[in-house]
Design a protein around this motif. Structure first.
Motif, PDB file in Angstrom:
ATOM      1  N   ALA A 119      86.080  18.741  83.087  1.00  0.00           N
ATOM      2  CA  ALA A 119      85.109  18.630  84.180  1.00  0.00           C
ATOM      3  C   ALA A 119      84.643  20.019  84.592  1.00  0.00           C
ATOM      4  CB  ALA A 119      85.732  17.896  85.360  1.00  0.00           C
ATOM      5  N   ALA A 120      85.578  20.973  84.667  1.00  0.00           N
ATOM      6  CA  ALA A 120      85.221  22.343  85.037  1.00  0.00           C
ATOM      7  C   ALA A 120      84.273  22.931  84.000  1.00  0.00           C
ATOM      8  CB  ALA A 120      86.481  23.188  85.157  1.00  0.00           C
TER       9      ALA A 120
ATOM     10  N   ALA B  47      82.237  21.245  82.103  1.00  0.00           N
ATOM     11  CA  ALA B  47      80.947  20.581  82.242  1.00  0.00           C
ATOM     12  C   ALA B  47      80.139  21.215  83.374  1.00  0.00           C
ATOM     13  CB  ALA B  47      81.155  19.082  82.496  1.00  0.00           C
ATOM     14  N   VAL B  48      80.825  21.566  84.454  1.00  0.00           N
ATOM     15  CA  VAL B  48      80.144  22.238  85.566  1.00  0.00           C
ATOM     16  C   VAL B  48      79.614  23.595  85.101  1.00  0.00           C
ATOM     17  CG1 VAL B  48      80.471  23.283  87.835  1.00  0.00           C
ATOM     18  CG2 VAL B  48      81.446  21.032  87.355  1.00  0.00           C
ATOM     19  N   CYS B  49      80.428  24.336  84.331  1.00  0.00           N
ATOM     20  CA  CYS B  49      79.978  25.634  83.779  1.00  0.00           C
ATOM     21  C   CYS B  49      78.711  25.439  82.951  1.00  0.00           C
ATOM     22  CB  CYS B  49      81.061  26.250  82.893  1.00  0.00           C
ATOM     23  SG  CYS B  49      82.481  26.830  83.798  1.00  0.00           S
TER      24      CYS B  49
ATOM     25  N   LEU C 241      76.464  23.061  83.257  1.00  0.00           N
ATOM     26  CA  LEU C 241      75.338  22.780  84.153  1.00  0.00           C
ATOM     27  C   LEU C 241      74.795  24.066  84.768  1.00  0.00           C
ATOM     28  CD1 LEU C 241      76.293  19.488  86.038  1.00  0.00           C
ATOM     29  CD2 LEU C 241      74.430  19.887  84.408  1.00  0.00           C
ATOM     30  N   ILE C 242      75.730  24.932  85.186  1.00  0.00           N
ATOM     31  CA  ILE C 242      75.290  26.203  85.769  1.00  0.00           C
ATOM     32  C   ILE C 242      74.545  27.028  84.717  1.00  0.00           C
ATOM     33  CG2 ILE C 242      76.101  28.386  86.771  1.00  0.00           C
ATOM     34  CD1 ILE C 242      78.429  26.753  87.982  1.00  0.00           C
TER      35      ILE C 242
ATOM     36  N   LEU D 291      81.402  21.828  74.864  1.00  0.00           N
ATOM     37  CA  LEU D 291      80.891  22.264  76.171  1.00  0.00           C
ATOM     38  C   LEU D 291      80.781  23.787  76.238  1.00  0.00           C
ATOM     39  CD1 LEU D 291      82.912  19.831  78.477  1.00  0.00           C
ATOM     40  CD2 LEU D 291      80.442  19.831  78.104  1.00  0.00           C
TER      41      LEU D 291
ATOM     42  N   ALA E 254      77.315  26.061  76.560  1.00  0.00           N
ATOM     43  CA  ALA E 254      77.083  26.992  77.663  1.00  0.00           C
ATOM     44  C   ALA E 254      76.890  28.413  77.139  1.00  0.00           C
ATOM     45  CB  ALA E 254      78.258  26.943  78.643  1.00  0.00           C
TER      46      ALA E 254
END
Lengths: 324, 261
Positions: free
Chosen positions: A3-4, A6-8, A10-11, A277, A281
């Motif tokens: 999840a972390a 995935a957030v990275c 998105l950022i 992921l 990124a």
């Protein structure tokens, strides 16, 4: 942890959408993505230029890292990259041949993609035809041989190419770039990358078991020949479609899975999503760098090598624990 | 349960040994003995269905091995290889969980019940405290026990063990042998290869000696592990001595003991 990551991602996507030769206001970008109408030229730049490029970087980076993690597990060797079976050399040969023949861009991509698949098919057929006890070793050696042949083909094309027009295009392509990506390119190759990722995600547990070696995997109930065949086909589909759109971008498939293993441990069912992921990124950010640090576009392969080489040395120094 | 019928074994059309007839049932240990290069490993791989039989058949629970899928075989028979260094630093629990593969759907990963089964397998061997240890960083004996735990997690009533005590020190060897004995008592059928005839005598119900391309001897330990057979098979003259506690040990026939006086 996923999840972390995935957030990275998105950022990173947000940063990638905002920065460029023509910076976009972050508020407008978020509003536009959620359907609000925004003023020109933000709208055109975002949807015609910036977003296709960011999405392409995400798919290429995520795909190459996933393919690298897969081959490292499959060949039980952490120094393996997605082009171990010659797919990049084959796709590169197809694409530069397309440039030499002055084909349209889509045809160049198509020829690169097909030649990448053909190269790995030849390697696989060669390895099967040799009937060795050690199928994995023969597969890797056949990949080196056929890859070298395709590399020679690339050199030949370079010699034959027009030095003022075609040669710079070939050189630039071989170093990798996402400049000039159009929405249609993304629509063409995104389904292929996803089509390759699906079987890897489904077979994640069995691929991990293959890392114990053929005999043990079979004794544990895995049909090794079938699973390995499907996995090679899937990883090849991903790599060939990525390379045909972006050109040859090294290091991601080699380096990112190592970083993923540091975070989530060596199990393939965890390394695969983590690598995808992180690779996504990473390339989104690298591509943002490529179009902002200088007045000209910097080839992505140069940047990944510049960052990849020192990072990899650092990883070797500290990740000994993870794979030895 | 596992039966070899007039089996010929070998690689690449080269027969290593032929005429092999062995069988093992639940609650029994079959020990495989033979000089280096006699074909013990080849026989193991053939019994496991990893390489095809050159002639004859292997039957597993009455069915020819060649007609069963890998998953069907894995649910009936588990392989315990010699412990080796792994390329990736899996935890002990990860390795044991891989034993559940044959019970998972083709697209599934382990469920909580599989983790429980893996922990139970580790606990039954007394190594559950190692569950989160790096499998490359534990002792050789612990690693061998980890692989036995993986075989137990496979829930197969037959265990095929390739020299499980090779390269172990005395303490670890006795530990592993002790566990193997317990497993037989709890009903597992075990095929076991070893270089040590004393170990074979102590553990097994049946002994098969492979030498010179054939089954040189097959039967109870007392019938097969005779001085004559062992001398012939290994090419050295041996004698069998009885110790004060009543055990038999194999010694060199021209052994001159160092004087203690």
């Amino acid at each position: 942890m996923l999840a972390a990551l995935a957030v990275c991602l998105l950022i990173a996507l947000l940063i990638g959408s905002v920065v460029g030769p023509f910076p976009l206001p972050i508020g407008d970008v978020i509003a536009a993505v959620f359907g609000a109408t925004t003023a020109e030229p933000t709208n055109t730049i975002l949807f015609q230029i910036r977003l296709p490029r960011v999405l392409a970087a995400m798919l290429v980076g995520g795909g190459l890292a996933a393919a690298g993690a897969t081959y490292q597990t499959l060949f039980r060797n952490p120094l393996v990259s997605p082009d171990i079976l010659g797919v990049s050399a084959g796709a590169g040969f197809g694409a530069v041949l397309g440039i030499l023949l002055s084909l349209p861009v889509l045809a160049i991509q198509g020829l690169g993609f097909v030649m990448g698949l053909v190269t790995v098919a030849v390697v696989y057929a060669l390895a099967r035809a040799l009937h060795s006890q050690n199928e994995v070793l023969v597969l890797v050696l056949a990949g080196i041989v056929v890859g070298a042949l395709a590399g020679a083909g690339i050199s030949l094309v370079k010699i034959l190419a027009d030095p003022y027009n075609q040669l710079p295009a070939i050189t630039f392509w071989l170093l990798g770039s996402l400049a000039g990506i159009k929405p249609i390119d993304v629509a063409g190759f995104a389904p292929l990358v996803i089509l390759g990722l699906v079987p890897l995600a489904l077979l994640r547990w069995r691929v991990g078991v293959l890392s114990l070696g053929d005999d043990e995997a079979r004794a544990l109930g895995v049909n090794v020949v079938v699973v390995r065949g499907i996995v090679i086909a899937a990883a090849t589909l991903i790599t060939a479609s990525a390379v045909s759109v972006s050109g040859v971008i090294g290091w991601i498939g080699l380096m990112i899975p190592h970083m993923a293993r540091l975070l989530v441990g060596p199990r393939y069912d965890r390394v695969l999503p983590a690598s995808a992921l992180m690779g996504a990124a990473f390339l989104v950010l690298i591509d943002a760098l490529a179009r902002t640090v200088a007045r000209i576009e910097i080839p992505l392969g140069l940047l990944t090598a510049l960052i990849g080489a020192p990072v990899f040395v650092w990883l070797l120094a500290r990740s000994r624990r993870v794979w030895s | 349960m596992l039966e070899a019928r007039d089996l010929s074994i070998g690689y690449d059309r080269r027969v290593v040994a032929s005429g092999i007839e062995v069988a093992v049932k639940r609650g029994e240990i079959l020990c495989l003995l033979g000089p280096n290069g006699a074909g013990k490993t080849t026989l193991f791989k053939t019994l496991l269905g990893l390489i095809p039989a050159m002639a004859g058949e292997v039957h597993l629970n009455g069915q020819p091995l060649a007609t069963l899928s890998r998953a069907e075989i894995a649910r009936a028979m588990a392989y315990v290889p010699q412990a080796q260094h792994l390329e990736f630093a899996y935890t002990v629990l990860d390795v044991v969980l891989m034993g559940r593969t044959a019970h998972l759907g083709p697209f599934a990963g382990p469920r909580p019940a599989d983790r429980e089964r893996a922990h139970a397998a580790l606990a039954s061997l007394g190594i559950d405290d190692l569950a989160s240890a790096d499998v490359n960083r534990i002792s050789g004996g612990q690693r061998q026990l980890c692989l036995i735990a993986r075989a137990l997690a496979q829930d197969a009533p037959l265990l095929v063990m390739d020299e499980p005590t090779a390269s172990l020190d005395l303490g670890n060897r006795l530990l592993v042998l002790d566990r193997v004995r317990t497993l037989r008592e709890s009903g597992y059928g075990i095929v076991f290869s070893t270089h040590d005839p004393d170990q074979a005598r102590e553990l097994s119900n049946h002994v098969a000696v492979i030498a010179d391309g054939r089954l040189a001897a097959y039967g109870s330990p007392d019938e097969t592990l005779t001085a004559a057979t062992l001398s012939a098979v290994y090419g050295v003259s041996v004698a069998i001595e009885r110790t004060e506690s009543g055990r038999h040990v194999v010694v060199s026939a021209n052994n001159t003991r160092p004087s203690t006086q």
